[in-house]
Write a protein that holds these residues in place. Structure first.
Motif, short mmCIF file in Angstrom:
data_model
loop_
_atom_site.label_atom_id
_atom_site.label_comp_id
_atom_site.label_asym_id
_atom_site.label_seq_id
_atom_site.Cartn_x
_atom_site.Cartn_y
_atom_site.Cartn_z
N ILE A 261 0.86 -1.18 0.00
CA ILE A 261 0.00 0.00 0.00
C ILE A 261 0.90 1.24 0.00
O ILE A 261 1.80 1.34 0.84
N THR A 262 0.65 2.14 -0.92
CA THR A 262 1.40 3.39 -0.98
C THR A 262 0.48 4.54 -0.59
O THR A 262 -0.62 4.68 -1.14
N TYR A 263 0.94 5.36 0.35
CA TYR A 263 0.16 6.50 0.83
C TYR A 263 0.81 7.80 0.39
O TYR A 263 1.77 8.26 1.00
N GLY A 264 0.28 8.35 -0.69
CA GLY A 264 0.74 9.64 -1.18
C GLY A 264 -0.45 10.59 -1.23
O GLY A 264 -1.24 10.65 -0.29
N THR A 265 -0.60 11.30 -2.33
CA THR A 265 -1.77 12.15 -2.52
C THR A 265 -3.04 11.31 -2.39
O THR A 265 -3.98 11.66 -1.69
N GLY A 266 -3.05 10.19 -3.09
CA GLY A 266 -4.06 9.16 -2.92
C GLY A 266 -3.40 7.98 -2.24
O GLY A 266 -2.26 8.05 -1.79
N ALA A 267 -4.14 6.86 -2.14
CA ALA A 267 -3.55 5.64 -1.59
C ALA A 267 -3.91 4.49 -2.52
O ALA A 267 -5.02 4.43 -3.05
N PHE A 268 -2.96 3.58 -2.70
CA PHE A 268 -3.15 2.53 -3.70
C PHE A 268 -2.65 1.19 -3.16
O PHE A 268 -1.52 1.08 -2.70
N ILE A 269 -3.52 0.20 -3.25
CA ILE A 269 -3.16 -1.16 -2.85
C ILE A 269 -2.96 -1.99 -4.11
O ILE A 269 -3.80 -1.97 -5.01
N ILE A 270 -1.86 -2.70 -4.16
CA ILE A 270 -1.61 -3.64 -5.25
C ILE A 270 -1.30 -5.01 -4.65
O ILE A 270 -0.41 -5.14 -3.81
N ALA A 271 -2.08 -6.01 -5.07
CA ALA A 271 -1.84 -7.40 -4.66
C ALA A 271 -1.39 -8.18 -5.89
O ALA A 271 -2.14 -8.30 -6.88
N PHE A 305 -8.86 7.95 -3.64
CA PHE A 305 -8.54 9.21 -4.31
C PHE A 305 -7.89 10.24 -3.38
O PHE A 305 -7.08 11.05 -3.81
N ASN A 306 -8.28 10.23 -2.11
CA ASN A 306 -7.77 11.25 -1.19
C ASN A 306 -7.22 10.64 0.09
O ASN A 306 -7.98 10.16 0.93
N ALA A 307 -5.91 10.64 0.22
CA ALA A 307 -5.23 10.16 1.44
C ALA A 307 -4.40 11.32 1.97
O ALA A 307 -4.86 12.12 2.77
N GLY A 308 -3.17 11.47 1.48
CA GLY A 308 -2.35 12.62 1.86
C GLY A 308 -3.01 13.94 1.48
O GLY A 308 -2.82 14.96 2.15
N ALA A 309 -3.81 13.91 0.41
CA ALA A 309 -4.53 15.12 -0.01
C ALA A 309 -5.47 15.61 1.08
O ALA A 309 -5.73 16.82 1.19
N SER A 310 -5.98 14.68 1.91
CA SER A 310 -6.88 15.07 3.01
C SER A 310 -6.13 15.86 4.07
O SER A 310 -6.67 16.81 4.64
N ILE A 311 -4.89 15.46 4.34
CA ILE A 311 -4.07 16.18 5.33
C ILE A 311 -3.67 17.54 4.77
O ILE A 311 -3.63 18.54 5.50
N TYR A 341 -16.74 11.07 12.21
CA TYR A 341 -16.24 10.41 11.02
C TYR A 341 -16.25 11.38 9.85
O TYR A 341 -17.21 12.11 9.65
N LEU A 342 -15.14 11.40 9.12
CA LEU A 342 -15.02 12.25 7.94
C LEU A 342 -14.79 11.37 6.72
O LEU A 342 -13.89 10.53 6.71
N VAL A 343 -15.63 11.53 5.71
CA VAL A 343 -15.46 10.81 4.45
C VAL A 343 -14.89 11.81 3.43
O VAL A 343 -15.60 12.71 2.98
N GLU A 380 -7.97 9.02 10.51
CA GLU A 380 -8.61 7.70 10.62
C GLU A 380 -9.24 7.26 9.31
O GLU A 380 -9.24 6.08 8.97
N SER A 381 -9.77 8.22 8.54
CA SER A 381 -10.45 7.87 7.29
C SER A 381 -9.54 7.13 6.32
O SER A 381 -10.00 6.32 5.51
N VAL A 382 -8.25 7.40 6.40
CA VAL A 382 -7.29 6.72 5.52
C VAL A 382 -7.26 5.23 5.83
O VAL A 382 -7.26 4.38 4.93
N ALA A 383 -7.27 4.88 7.11
CA ALA A 383 -7.26 3.48 7.52
C ALA A 383 -8.58 2.79 7.17
O ALA A 383 -8.60 1.64 6.72
#
Length: 492
Positions: A261-271, A305-311, A341-343, A380-383
């Motif tokens: 999982i990469t957490y940048g502007t967005g977050a992306f999981i690759i399996a 779409f929004n991980a680090g962008a939220s911060i 909770y924030l979405v 928390e929303s990122v998790a």
């Protein structure tokens, strides 16, 4: 003489170049911020000239550094923000419109019309993707329809398309090479991932002529040589790979069953699913993980779409934190989330919901709610979003016992521990946080024979810290239930 590999990492919010030794250790980093433009609601753009100027600047700073320490650069690898779309005049090299960023939602109605015509099933079966503005195809269509010069250049056979990697290769080689790799091609929604070629039927659906598309190569391949007028000395480009796939390589997720999982502007999981194309029944994407020696390795992917962008939103828009790292201290000092909770659906929701039309909400507000509650809820929303993606992967038959994480956000120890608690699995944090750059460097090194096998590459990927779940099961379920109630309200 010391030997090095250079990585160009052109991302959504910055452009970086990193000098790596052959053991995968970063020696020197040059980085420049990249401005984002929002001309209309849901539109996101970059200035192509700024991308190019920043790339030249950071690359040459790294080259100069290698010269000062009397080192030799053997090859260059490129990794990039995927799906971001550029079209340019091949005679002048000038783009005919700004770069339309992967986050851009302007083609939502167009994609909906294609869905209504029944095209999504055939597109998904061939590309592994869903019909969404996220991908390059609808963006290209928009430029062709809305920018008058596009039709003029098309008639003169002077129009070219590329994702960021293709554009940089074109510029670095002074127009000698118009190419991409299979990972970036697989994110355009125009590429048949089973046959490994541009798909004529899909090109017809999007009204896109094949002649403007780049040649598709392996992720480790010959992508030409930089022009001396740009880099003073010619350097071969031997690795090109989309940023999330690059992170998978940099995390050593090279074999079936491994997950990052990469957490940048967005977050992306690759399996990683090995040589098998796994069709998701839970709205995940099937994509190419990497391609070497003409053999394709596939993956399941989920996108936030929004991980680090939220911060960044907390810092730059609400101005309730001064620095991103302040969110860790504040969240750590909060005893609970106080049912807030924030979405962060600022540009819609990605997988597994795929609702580009919805917008963010905050639930549970009371007179006692303060800024610290909002900050913790955002983190928390990122998790929680990660849990939704991982849960979908499990439903698709993936046995995920642990995950490897990287990106700027994982410097936050509180987030890493909370992530482990919510996912209820072991989380390994990479020693090299910027694994996207490392992955492209390793691909380039493989391309010239520095690394002989995938096992050789995986040995260069090291763990910094391990996080283990500590939260009580009952409390974990309570938090997740609150999150899913907030999601239901968002999707109404």
């Amino acid at each position: 003489m010391k030997k090095f590999i250079v990585s160009i990492d052109q991302g959504t919010t910055s452009t970086r170049s990193i000098l790596f030794d052959l053991d995968g250790k970063p020696i020197f980093v040059s980085q420049k911020p990249l401005k984002q433009y929002y001309p209309k609601n849901g539109w996101v753009e970059h200035d192509p000239n700024e991308i190019w100027i920043s790339t030249k600047k950071v690359l040459n700073e790294v080259i100069n550094k290698s010269n000062k320490i009397k080192g030799k650069i053997l090859t260059i690898g490129i990794t990039n923000q995927r799906e971001t779309t550029l079209l340019w005049d091949k005679n002048t090299g000038k783009c005919i419109y700004n770069a339309i960023v992967w986050q851009d939602r302007r083609t939502f109605k167009y994609c909906q019309n294609l869905k209504n015509k029944g095209y999504e099933k055939i597109i998904n079966s061939k590309t592994g993707l869903v019909l969404d503005p996220y991908f390059s195809g609808s963006k290209i269509n928009w430029v062709l329809k809305n920018i008058p010069i596009a039709k003029v250049l098309l008639k003169k056979n002077r129009l070219l398309f590329g994702t960021i990697d293709t554009y940089l290769i074109w510029k670095l080689t002074k127009g000698k090479v118009h190419a991409t790799d299979a990972t970036n091609a697989s994110r355009t929604i125009l590429f048949n991932i089973k046959r490994n070629c541009w798909d004529n039927q899909i090109l017809k659906i999007f009204s896109i002529p094949k002649k403007i598309l780049p040649n598709v190569k392996n992720s480790s391949d010959n992508f030409g040589i930089t022009d001396k007028s740009i880099t003073k000395h010619p350097y071969p480009i031997n690795g090109v790979i989309g940023d999330q796939q690059a992170a998978a390589v940099g995390q050593g997720c090279l074999f079936k069953g491994s997950t990052k999982i990469t957490y940048g502007t967005g977050a992306f999981i690759i399996a990683n699913t090995g040589n098998a194309i796994v069709r998701s029944k839970n709205k995940l994407l099937t994509t190419i993980c990497f391609k070497i020696n003409n053999k394709t390795n596939y993956a399941l992917e989920g996108s936030i779409f929004n991980a680090g962008a939220s911060i960044q939103w907390l810092r730059d828009n609400l101005k309730i934190i001064k620095k991103a790292k302040n969110s860790e201290t504040i969240s750590k000092n909060q005893k609970s989330n106080n049912d807030i909770y924030l979405v962060p659906a600022f540009t819609g929701l990605g997988a597994p919901y795929w609702r580009p039309d919805v917008r963010g909400i905050i639930t549970g507000l009371t007179r006692n709610t303060n800024r610290n509650d909002i900050i913790r809820a955002t983190l928390e929303s990122v998790a929680y979003q990660t849990f939704d993606l991982l849960n979908s992967m499990r439903k698709d038959g993936q046995r995920i016992k642990n995950v490897k994480i990287d990106g700027g956000m994982v410097n936050n120890n509180w987030l890493c521990e909370f992530l482990s608690d919510i996912l209820d699995i072991i989380v390994f944090r990479s020693k090299v946080h910027e694994t996207t750059a490392l992955g492209s460097a390793l691909m380039a090194g493989y391309g010239i024979g520095i690394y002989k096998s995938l096992s050789d590459i995986s040995k260069k990927c090291r763990i910094d810290k391990t996080f283990r779940p500590k939260m009580r099961h009952k409390h974990r379920l309570k938090l997740l239930n609150g999150w899913h109630q907030a999601i239901k309200k968002t999707l109404r």
